[in-house]
Write a protein that holds these residues in place. Structure first.
Motif, short mmCIF file in Angstrom:
data_model
loop_
_atom_site.label_atom_id
_atom_site.label_comp_id
_atom_site.label_asym_id
_atom_site.label_seq_id
_atom_site.Cartn_x
_atom_site.Cartn_y
_atom_site.Cartn_z
N GLU A 47 55.63 32.59 28.04
CA GLU A 47 55.56 32.63 29.51
C GLU A 47 55.39 34.06 30.00
O GLU A 47 54.63 34.32 30.94
N LEU A 48 56.08 35.01 29.37
CA LEU A 48 55.94 36.41 29.74
C LEU A 48 54.53 36.92 29.48
O LEU A 48 53.99 37.70 30.27
N GLU A 49 53.93 36.50 28.39
CA GLU A 49 52.55 36.88 28.08
C GLU A 49 51.60 36.37 29.16
O GLU A 49 50.71 37.09 29.63
N ILE A 50 51.80 35.12 29.57
CA ILE A 50 50.96 34.53 30.62
C ILE A 50 51.14 35.30 31.93
O ILE A 50 50.17 35.65 32.60
N LEU A 51 52.40 35.57 32.28
CA LEU A 51 52.67 36.31 33.51
C LEU A 51 52.08 37.72 33.47
O LEU A 51 51.54 38.21 34.46
N SER A 52 52.15 38.35 32.32
CA SER A 52 51.61 39.68 32.16
C SER A 52 50.09 39.67 32.33
O SER A 52 49.52 40.54 33.00
N ALA A 53 49.44 38.68 31.74
CA ALA A 53 47.98 38.56 31.88
C ALA A 53 47.61 38.30 33.34
O ALA A 53 46.65 38.90 33.86
N GLU A 54 48.36 37.44 34.02
CA GLU A 54 48.09 37.16 35.43
C GLU A 54 48.32 38.41 36.28
O GLU A 54 47.55 38.69 37.21
N ARG A 55 49.36 39.16 35.97
CA ARG A 55 49.64 40.40 36.71
C ARG A 55 48.50 41.40 36.50
O ARG A 55 48.05 42.07 37.44
N ASP A 56 47.99 41.51 35.27
CA ASP A 56 46.89 42.42 34.99
C ASP A 56 45.64 42.02 35.77
O ASP A 56 44.94 42.88 36.32
N LYS A 57 45.36 40.71 35.83
CA LYS A 57 44.20 40.23 36.61
C LYS A 57 44.38 40.56 38.08
O LYS A 57 43.44 41.02 38.75
N ALA A 58 45.58 40.31 38.60
CA ALA A 58 45.85 40.59 40.01
C ALA A 58 45.73 42.09 40.29
O ALA A 58 45.18 42.48 41.32
N GLN A 59 46.21 42.92 39.39
CA GLN A 59 46.11 44.37 39.56
C GLN A 59 44.66 44.81 39.56
O GLN A 59 44.25 45.66 40.35
N PHE A 60 43.85 44.21 38.66
CA PHE A 60 42.43 44.53 38.60
C PHE A 60 41.75 44.17 39.92
O PHE A 60 40.96 44.95 40.47
N LYS A 61 42.05 42.97 40.44
CA LYS A 61 41.48 42.55 41.72
C LYS A 61 41.93 43.48 42.84
O LYS A 61 41.13 43.85 43.71
N TYR A 62 43.18 43.84 42.84
CA TYR A 62 43.71 44.74 43.87
C TYR A 62 42.98 46.08 43.83
O TYR A 62 42.55 46.60 44.87
N ASP A 63 42.82 46.64 42.63
CA ASP A 63 42.12 47.91 42.49
C ASP A 63 40.67 47.79 42.95
O ASP A 63 40.15 48.69 43.62
N SER A 64 40.03 46.67 42.62
CA SER A 64 38.66 46.44 43.04
C SER A 64 38.57 46.37 44.56
O SER A 64 37.68 46.97 45.17
N PHE A 65 39.50 45.64 45.18
CA PHE A 65 39.51 45.55 46.64
C PHE A 65 39.77 46.92 47.28
O PHE A 65 39.19 47.25 48.30
N GLN A 66 40.64 47.69 46.67
CA GLN A 66 40.91 49.04 47.19
C GLN A 66 39.65 49.89 47.15
O GLN A 66 39.35 50.61 48.11
N ARG A 67 38.89 49.83 46.04
CA ARG A 67 37.65 50.59 45.93
C ARG A 67 36.63 50.12 46.97
O ARG A 67 35.97 50.94 47.62
N GLN A 68 36.53 48.80 47.14
CA GLN A 68 35.60 48.26 48.14
C GLN A 68 36.01 48.71 49.55
O GLN A 68 35.15 49.08 50.36
N MET A 69 37.28 48.67 49.81
CA MET A 69 37.78 49.06 51.12
C MET A 69 37.49 50.54 51.39
O MET A 69 37.06 50.91 52.48
N THR A 70 37.71 51.37 50.40
CA THR A 70 37.42 52.80 50.53
C THR A 70 35.94 53.02 50.80
O THR A 70 35.56 53.80 51.67
#
Length: 113
Positions: A47-70
């Motif tokens: 379960e921790l592995e799954i959560l970690s993978a989901e967190r990494d995906k969410a962080q990637f999306k967040y970073d992408s949105f931040q770049r787009q916003m900038t």
């Protein structure tokens, strides 16, 4: 005396048997607990592995949105600067209407909205 010795040996053997039985019960119980804990730990680790993978995906999306916003903010600043520059220029130059300037101003206004 021989009968007492035999009786004591019987008690001694019975005591050893009970002691061995109790030891096996305790050890088996602990083993069962450990096996159960190991299974639970495996489930939690998965379960921790799954959560970690989901967190990494969410962080990637967040970073992408931040770049787009900038990038969008920079584009907006550039557009605002162009609008300010064009708003300072008059659309009427001399007696004639500057159509190219008017069209560009209209386009910039439309893009801004």
């Amino acid at each position: 005396l021989h009968i007492k010795t035999m009786a004591l040996n019987n008690y001694k053997d019975e005591f050893k048997r009970q002691k061995a039985e109790m030891y096996n019960i305790l050890v088996d119980h602990r083993r069962d607990d450990l096996v159960g804990q190991k299974a639970k730990t495996g489930i939690i680790a998965a379960e921790l592995e799954i959560l970690s993978a989901e967190r990494d995906k969410a962080q990637f999306k967040y970073d992408s949105f931040q770049r787009q916003m900038t990038s969008m903010e920079e584009s907006l600043r550039e557009l605002e600067e162009q609008m300010q520059t064009h708003s300072k220029k008059s659309t009427i130059q001399g007696v004639q209407l500057n159509l190219a300037h008017t069209k560009k101003k209209k386009r910039l206004d439309d893009e801004f909205e």
